[in-house]
Write a protein that holds these residues in place. Structure first.
Motif, short mmCIF file in Angstrom:
data_model
loop_
_atom_site.label_atom_id
_atom_site.label_comp_id
_atom_site.label_asym_id
_atom_site.label_seq_id
_atom_site.Cartn_x
_atom_site.Cartn_y
_atom_site.Cartn_z
N SER A 134 0.84 -1.19 -0.08
CA SER A 134 -0.11 -0.06 -0.07
C SER A 134 0.87 1.38 0.07
CB SER A 134 -1.08 0.10 1.36
OG SER A 134 -0.13 0.14 2.37
N ASN B 188 -5.71 -7.97 -4.30
CA ASN B 188 -5.61 -9.30 -5.07
C ASN B 188 -4.12 -9.57 -4.95
OD1 ASN B 188 -8.00 -8.94 -6.16
ND2 ASN B 188 -7.57 -7.96 -7.85
N ASN B 189 -3.09 -8.70 -4.70
CA ASN B 189 -1.69 -9.04 -4.41
C ASN B 189 -1.60 -9.72 -3.22
OD1 ASN B 189 -0.97 -8.21 -7.31
ND2 ASN B 189 -0.53 -6.12 -6.36
N GLU C 255 -9.54 1.12 -8.04
CA GLU C 255 -8.96 0.13 -8.89
C GLU C 255 -7.49 -0.31 -8.04
OE1 GLU C 255 -8.52 1.80 -12.55
OE2 GLU C 255 -10.63 1.68 -13.16
N GLU C 256 -6.97 1.12 -7.64
CA GLU C 256 -5.75 0.74 -6.89
C GLU C 256 -5.87 -0.16 -5.59
OE1 GLU C 256 -2.62 1.49 -7.88
OE2 GLU C 256 -3.64 2.39 -9.88
N LYS C 257 -6.85 0.04 -5.01
CA LYS C 257 -7.17 -0.77 -3.55
C LYS C 257 -7.35 -2.32 -3.97
CE LYS C 257 -10.82 -1.05 -0.84
NZ LYS C 257 -12.06 -0.91 -0.20
N GLU C 258 -8.10 -2.44 -5.01
CA GLU C 258 -8.23 -3.86 -5.50
C GLU C 258 -7.32 -4.69 -5.89
OE1 GLU C 258 -10.98 -5.85 -5.22
OE2 GLU C 258 -11.99 -4.29 -4.38
N LYS C 259 -6.17 -3.74 -6.59
CA LYS C 259 -4.73 -4.39 -7.06
C LYS C 259 -4.15 -4.90 -5.51
CE LYS C 259 -3.82 -1.83 -11.18
NZ LYS C 259 -2.94 -0.43 -11.70
#
Length: 627
Positions: free
Chosen positions: A414, A444-445, A437-441
């Protein structure tokens, strides 16, 4: 294989300081370092009868125990020599050479009686050494055996005004070997050749007659027959008929010995090495060097205090020491194995609990093997409580490792997002979708990272709670979204949050269930191993009772053959009582376990409350289910 306790020469174990017996601490340290079961061979007899020489033969040496060459007693107190067993590598032989009995220089026969009693208490094979022949005089010199009931008691509740049942002594007395030195007679009886064993048994026949003299003559014979069911006799010719060699036998080579004596000495050593059993206590409790040392200290301390050594009290005192050590040994094994096997953080709590179950099972097994006389299960409960606490410590350690690892990974993932928030990257029209979108990445990671441990969800939830405030702010200020779209987005966030909270709650409930099931497994494993141990102890007790019964039946038969019908009749009541006890015990084999389980199970339920909640059957139900 190297010797467990290499001893090149004997050492004084019990010093006799002007009639006061004192345990040598140096010798005690050697003895207590022996972890193998010990075969204890003690030899006693009148002074200057060659006791020490026989023990040196057992040790495979000419020199060792001091022989002396004058009319004075040479060995003082009790001397010890620990050697490797030549045929049983799992055992250590402890040779005990005792101060010669009947030394006129001592002037106090009570000291001889205590030396004799200690030799009986410590040994698994007791050798009585005498000279020339087993006759009336030789049996009179065995007066010490008639005093054993005055020097030793088995039960702590023993009434000093009543004689203990000989069966109590038979259950723990050593095997008896009588060695007759410088034997010059022919082994014949009524013109027929007999063995040395038959010679001993014939010498132990009772004299007929009810007069005081006959009773006095019979007393040592009766005591030997009562107390020592396993008897053996060896006769020895002179080691050499060269008087100049007799005064320094330690320097005489085997080739200079009389061939018959050498053969007889070899037969004696072969018998000891082949037949001498490890020292055990009633119940089949095997004694190693450490336990023998502890018993010795208790006995000598009791004698020095003017009391009579009590086997029951000594065993209970030993059990306190040994059971405490067994708890520590089992705990150490559990911790060592858990440290070795657990790779923090474990993926799930169940993974950790499975390892715990394996290590706990081994620890309980170690405790059961090394403990004894834990009748109130105090030490077993102590181990259960310790292992439960250790398990919880490992659980906490596992959680801490998981938390730190997950926090570190999330912090790294983060980092870019936080920098973008600080720069105001998302404070523009359309910034909300970009933020999502950035939070979902990141999510997912994070999900792809292996071995995050059991706190992965909880750490993630805290991260999302932190981001939720920022997300809500970005959502409210995003001018690209209508009020209706913002409302829908907000409701979607609430649903997602509620779903994740529910999932986390379910995980916590599952982990609570797993912990309770782990306690149930602990309960069942303790009960299972306890039942096996108690079955073994019960079977051992039955074997001992049957051995005593067989001994009494043989003795009764011998008395009848010798014409002592009155004495045989007196034994009838003892035999009938013993038979009744054995029959009662056999008939109760199926019913003895549940009452014990009530007591043990209740204690375990207090320590393992989760087990009680899951069992459902109740303590008695489980007892019947496992029987």
């Amino acid at each position: 294989m190297a010797s467990e306790v290499p001893m090149q020469a004997p050492i004084c174990l019990v010093e006799n300081n002007s009639g006061e017996l004192v345990v040598s601490q140096k010798a005690l340290r050697i003895l207590t370092s022996i972890t193998k079961p010990v075969v204890v061979v003690a030899i006693v007899g009148l002074y200057r009868t060659g006791k020490s020489y026989l023990l040196n033969r057992l040790a495979g040496r000419n020199k060792g125990f001091s022989l002396g060459s004058t009319i004075q007693s040479h060995t003082k107190g009790i001397w010890m020599w620990c050697i490797d067993h030549p045929t049983e590598p799992d055992y250590t032989i402890v040779l005990l050479d005792t101060e010669g009995l009947g030394d006129v220089e001592k002037g106090d026969s009570k000291n001889d009686s205590w030396i004799f009693a200690l030799a009986i208490l410590l040994s698994s094979t007791f050798v009585y050494n005498s000279m020339n022949t087993i006759n009336h005089q030789a049996l009179e010199e065995m007066q010490y055996v008639t005093e054993l009931t005055e020097r030793i008691k088995v039960k702590s509740s023993f009434n000093p005004d009543a004689e203990e049942d000989s069966a109590n002594f038979v259950s723990f007395f050593p095997d008896f070997v009588w060695t007759v030195r410088d034997f010059a007679l022919d082994l014949e009886l009524d013109g027929q050749p007999i063995t040395s064993d038959e010679y001993l048994e014939n010498a132990l026949k009772l004299s007929k007659g009810k007069n005081p003299k006959s009773q006095l003559t019979n007393h040592p014979r009766e005591c030997i027959r009562k107390f020592f069911p396993n008897r053996k006799c060896f006769t020895f010719e002179r080691p050499t008929y060269d008087k100049s060699l007799l005064s320094h036998l330690e320097d005489v080579h085997d080739s200079q010995l009389d061939p018959m004596f050498k053969h007889q000495a070899d037969q004696f050593c072969f018998h000891i090495f082949s037949n001498a059993k490890p020292k055990t206590l009633s119940g089949g409790i095997k004694i190693n060097g450490n336990r023998l040392g502890n018993l010795l200290e208790v006995y000598v301390e009791t004698i020095s205090g003017g009391d009579i050594p009590c086997l029951e009290n000594a065993v209970l005192a030993l059990a306190e020491i040994e059971n405490s050590a067994a708890v520590q040994k089992a705990t150490n094994h559990y911790v060592e194995q858990m440290v070795l096997k657990v790779d923090f953080p474990t993926e799930t709590l169940q993974d950790l609990l499975n390892l715990h179950a394996d290590c706990e099972k081994e620890a309980i097994s170690i405790f059961m093997k090394d403990s004894f006389k834990d009748d109130m299960h105090y030490f077993q409960n102590e181990l259960v409580e310790i292992l439960e606490n250790k398990k919880n410590e490992f659980i906490c350690q596992n959680e801490e490792k998981s938390i730190k690892y997950c926090q570190s990974k999330l912090s790294h993932l983060s980092e870019t997002l936080r920098e973008a928030i600080s720069r105001g990257t998302f404070s523009v029209p359309g910034g909300y979708n970009l933020f999502r979108e950035e939070k979902e990445k990141i999510l997912n990671n994070y999900d792809k990272i292996p071995r995050k441990g059991i706190k992965a969800g909880e750490v993630l939830q805290k991260f999302e709670e932190e981001m939720a405030v920022i997300e809500d702010s970005i959502l409210k200020t995003d001018e690209a979204l209508t009020d209706h779209e913002k409302t829908l987005k907000a409701e979607q966030i609430k649903r997602e949050t509620a779903k994740k909270e529910q999932k986390l709650l379910e995980q916590q409930q599952m982990e609570m269930q797993q912990k309770m099931e782990a306690q149930k497994r602990s309960y069942e494993e303790n009960i299972k191993q306890l039942k096996i141990k108690m079955e073994e102890e019960r079977n051992q007790m039955m074997r001992e009772q049957e051995m005593i019964l067989n001994h009494k039946l043989k003795e009764q038969k011998k008395l009848i053959e010798e014409g002592f019908h009155d004495k045989a009749g007196e034994m009838k009541k003892e035999i009938e009582e013993l038979q009744t006890n054995i029959e009662t015990a056999q008939s109760q084999r199926s019913s003895w376990w549940p009452p014990i389980l009530d007591t043990v199970g209740t204690g375990l339920m207090v320590l393992l409350p989760g087990a009680g909640k899951l069992l459902g059957l109740g303590i008695k139900g489980l007892g019947h289910a496992m029987s």
